[in-house]
Design an enzyme around this catalytic site. Structure first.
Site, short mmCIF file in Angstrom:
data_model
loop_
_atom_site.label_atom_id
_atom_site.label_comp_id
_atom_site.label_asym_id
_atom_site.label_seq_id
_atom_site.Cartn_x
_atom_site.Cartn_y
_atom_site.Cartn_z
N GLU A 1 31.87 -21.12 0.06
CA GLU A 1 31.59 -22.48 0.73
C GLU A 1 30.95 -22.37 2.03
O GLU A 1 30.28 -23.17 2.43
CB GLU A 1 32.89 -23.21 0.45
CG GLU A 1 33.41 -23.61 -0.92
CD GLU A 1 34.20 -22.74 -1.53
OE1 GLU A 1 34.80 -22.85 -2.49
OE2 GLU A 1 34.33 -21.66 -1.02
N PHE B 1 48.28 -28.92 -6.18
CA PHE B 1 47.57 -27.59 -6.41
C PHE B 1 46.32 -28.00 -5.77
O PHE B 1 45.60 -28.92 -5.91
CB PHE B 1 47.43 -26.97 -7.84
CG PHE B 1 46.58 -26.18 -7.81
CD1 PHE B 1 46.84 -24.89 -7.46
CD2 PHE B 1 45.35 -26.27 -8.51
CE1 PHE B 1 46.09 -23.72 -7.64
CE2 PHE B 1 44.22 -25.01 -8.90
CZ PHE B 1 44.84 -23.87 -8.24
N GLN B 2 45.87 -27.14 -4.75
CA GLN B 2 44.55 -27.08 -4.03
C GLN B 2 44.45 -28.36 -3.37
O GLN B 2 43.44 -29.01 -3.08
CB GLN B 2 43.33 -26.84 -5.13
CG GLN B 2 43.17 -25.32 -5.47
CD GLN B 2 41.93 -25.08 -5.78
OE1 GLN B 2 41.20 -25.99 -6.87
NE2 GLN B 2 41.43 -23.86 -5.96
N LYS C 1 40.00 -37.37 -7.08
CA LYS C 1 39.54 -37.07 -8.36
C LYS C 1 39.57 -38.21 -9.27
O LYS C 1 38.81 -38.41 -10.06
CB LYS C 1 40.19 -35.86 -9.21
CG LYS C 1 39.70 -35.32 -10.51
CD LYS C 1 40.29 -34.00 -10.79
CE LYS C 1 39.46 -33.35 -12.17
NZ LYS C 1 40.07 -32.11 -12.57
N MET D 1 26.65 -6.68 20.85
CA MET D 1 26.80 -7.76 22.04
C MET D 1 28.41 -7.16 22.56
O MET D 1 28.41 -7.32 23.65
CB MET D 1 26.67 -9.08 21.72
CG MET D 1 26.52 -9.96 22.86
SD MET D 1 25.26 -9.51 24.11
CE MET D 1 23.86 -10.44 23.22
#
Length: 586
Positions: free
Chosen positions: A53, A115-116, A165, A483
């Site tokens: 993602e 969940f999630q 959802k 760096m």
């Protein structure tokens, strides 16, 4: 007003179509499957399946930066949303318009540690321009249209719409964009009294400098055109931040080069010694100012910015102008021309003479000798072999290679340079190059990378191969966190704590494992042929260019020092620099 009834999931796709979206970058999961089912049943919007993602958001950023249109990504709830946070923050820091759509657990489960589940709106509030949790299907399409408006209006930035959802499954009335009324209308026209006061100073200034930033590019092509007109008509020198490269052409006669921590000697000294500084669409960030109390101490400062919060936030200015860069520059030019388009030409000529003396220091000078490739030399050759391509786009990761790319590659048009400025996000460049290539299928898209940054999102090679995107990954491989190592050498007593990996992959074999082309360049003698081979291949390429391991990136303003205090490289005649520039060399 009659509204067409449809599911929330279909509303999402319909709203994207109405907003002119052509590409969505995303990764499916349970909480967004209804939307993905609708995507499957249409052919108007192309979906690009990324491998992470974070890659989706950076790809959307690359798409947005190279087109000026909002980038869009779609991710699931919980970890899908939290993985997007880095990209959202990156876009917020650099004012990039993206719209992120996230799935959420059903409304009746919110707050139950489902969940999630994650508090996506709470988590992303500090790293978005605005965000929404949509609890009613009837409000979903209007919210998405509002999100696009907020993303691109005023100072651009990222927005997020969190969609439970059950809202996706339920039916509701679809609202068309033209039926949506927005109350967000930032001020675009500047205060004419202050603009006229700026014209007064333009007419008399002896040592003027125009300091441009990413706001010029964000304002659109008209702003860049007006900026060029202002510079060319006044004859004033112009410099730019990292984000503003390309707004004024690098081959323009008034170009000083980039300024700031790794900016050019002449640009930084001109900023320090000027008597008029016109800031156009930049925010006086710390990489530009150095020690704030010593920043350009003898200048009258004007600041043109659409974001009121940026005015007087870091540096106090005498002439604050809140407004859109293009609108303000148009008014400024109109007033200045009406009054005779006057400048203090003799004094400006003397000012240019001083700048030319500073230029003689040649602060980017390096020497390529022996059989080890200097990273600067690799980029000089890359510039020479690609500069004439009409559609060249450069992305970078973050680190030394990023600064060398800004110093040695030249940009004559806006929207051709994609890099992570404010947040300094390692892993940005590769997925960004995918977004750019999707937006410009016939463009030459090159990601200048360091091996450490590139590995942070290496999984997106699968995306490049799946969609046959001919992105070129030009890795300057010094086998170090360059760096970090440089700062440890200069500021931490050469104690190199964890600044290299002892387990790097074979990048050629890695490319081949993904089904792409790999090229290794180990000698300066092979550099041109290796670059030409990269350019000739019609698919994705990884170039492993082995460079000097301990090369430092100069000039450099050390942290906490004023912006006229620079470390110069070993090939620069520092005694001449001190005598001619008046700058303090550490």
């Amino acid at each position: 007003m009659t509204q067409e009834q449809m599911t929330g999931a279909k509303m999402v796709v319909e709203a994207l179509k109405d907003q002119g979206v052509e590409v969505v970058f995303g990764y499916p999961g349970g909480a967004v499957l209804p939307i993905y089912d609708e995507i499957f049943q249409q052919n108007h919007i192309r979906h690009v399946l990324v491998r992470h993602e974070q890659g989706a958001v950076h790809a959307a950023e690359g798409y947005a930066r190279s087109t000026g249109k909002p980038g869009v990504c779609l991710v699931t709830s919980g970890p899908g949303a939290t993985n997007a946070v880095t990209g959202l923050t990156d876009a917020l820091m650099d004012s990039i318009p993206i719209v992120v759509l996230t799935g959420q657990v059903p409304t009746f489960m919110i707050g139950n540690d489902a969940f999630q589940e994650a508090d996506t709106v709470g988590i992303t509030r500090p790293c978005t321009k605005h965000n929404w949790l949509v609890r009613e299907t009837d409000k979903l399409s209007e919210t998405i249209h509002q999100a696009f408006h907020v993303a691109v209006t005023g100072r651009p930035g990222p927005v997020l719409v969190d969609i439970p959802k059950d809202v996706q499954f339920a039916d509701g009335g679809y609202t068309r964009p033209e039926d949506v009324k927005s109350h967000y209308a930032p001020q675009t026209k500047g205060d004419m009294a202050v603009i006229e006061a700026l014209v007064d100073v333009i007419e008399t200034a002896e040592r003027p400098v125009i300091y441009s930033g990413g706001g010029v590019i964000n304002s659109g092509d008209k702003a860049s055109s007006l900026l060029r007109q202002l510079v060319d008509m006044t004859g004033f020198p112009i410099t730019s931040t990292l984000m503003g490269l390309g707004a004024y052409p690098a081959n323009g006669k008034s170009w000083l080069g980039m300024l700031g921590m790794h900016g050019l000697y002449e640009a930084n000294l001109a900023m320090h010694d000027c008597d008029l500084m016109i800031n156009v669409g930049a925010r006086f960030d710390d990489r530009i100012t150095g020690r704030v109390q010593d920043f350009s101490p003898r200048s009258i400062k004007a600041h043109i910015d659409i974001d009121p919060s940026s005015i007087n936030k870091v540096i106090r200015v005498e002439l604050p102008i809140i407004g859109d860069v293009a609108v303000v520059l148009e008014d400024l030019l109109t007033v200045w021309k009406a009054r005779g388009a006057k400048t203090n030409a003799p004094a400006v000529r003397d000012w240019w003479a001083q700048i030319e003396e500073w230029r003689k220091v040649d602060c980017l000078k390096y020497t390529q000798k022996g059989k080890v490739i200097k990273p600067q030399h690799a980029l000089v050759r890359l510039e020479e072999l690609t500069k004439d391509h009409p559609k060249r786009y450069i992305c970078t990761e973050v680190g030394q290679h990023q600064m060398w790319a800004a110093q040695y590659l030249n940009f004559n048009e806006p929207n051709r340079w994609m890099t992570s400025g404010g947040l300094g996000t390692m892993g940005y460049g590769f997925p960004s190059s995918i977004g750019v290539q999707m937006a410009h299928p016939d463009g030459l898209v090159i990601n200048v990378a360091g091996e450490a940054s590139w590995l942070m999102n290496m999984q997106e090679m699968g995306t490049a191969v799946q969609f046959n995107l001919p992105v070129k990954q030009f890795i300057l491989n010094n086998e170090r966190l360059g760096m970090v190592r440089q700062w440890q050498e200069l500021l931490h007593g050469e104690r190199y704590s964890q600044s290299w990996s002892e387990a790097l992959p074979d990048f050629v074999k890695l490319a081949e494992a993904f089904g792409a082309k790999g090229i290794r360049i180990e000698s300066p003698d092979d550099l041109d042929e290796g670059i030409k081979e990269m350019l000739a291949h019609d698919g994705p390429v990884i170039v492993d260019c082995l460079v000097e391991k301990h090369e430092n990136c100069f000039p450099m303003i050390p942290s906490g020092e004023p912006h006229n205090s620079m470390i110069l490289g070993e090939n620069v005649d520092t005694s001449t620099a001190i005598k001619e520039g008046g700058g303090v060399l550490v």
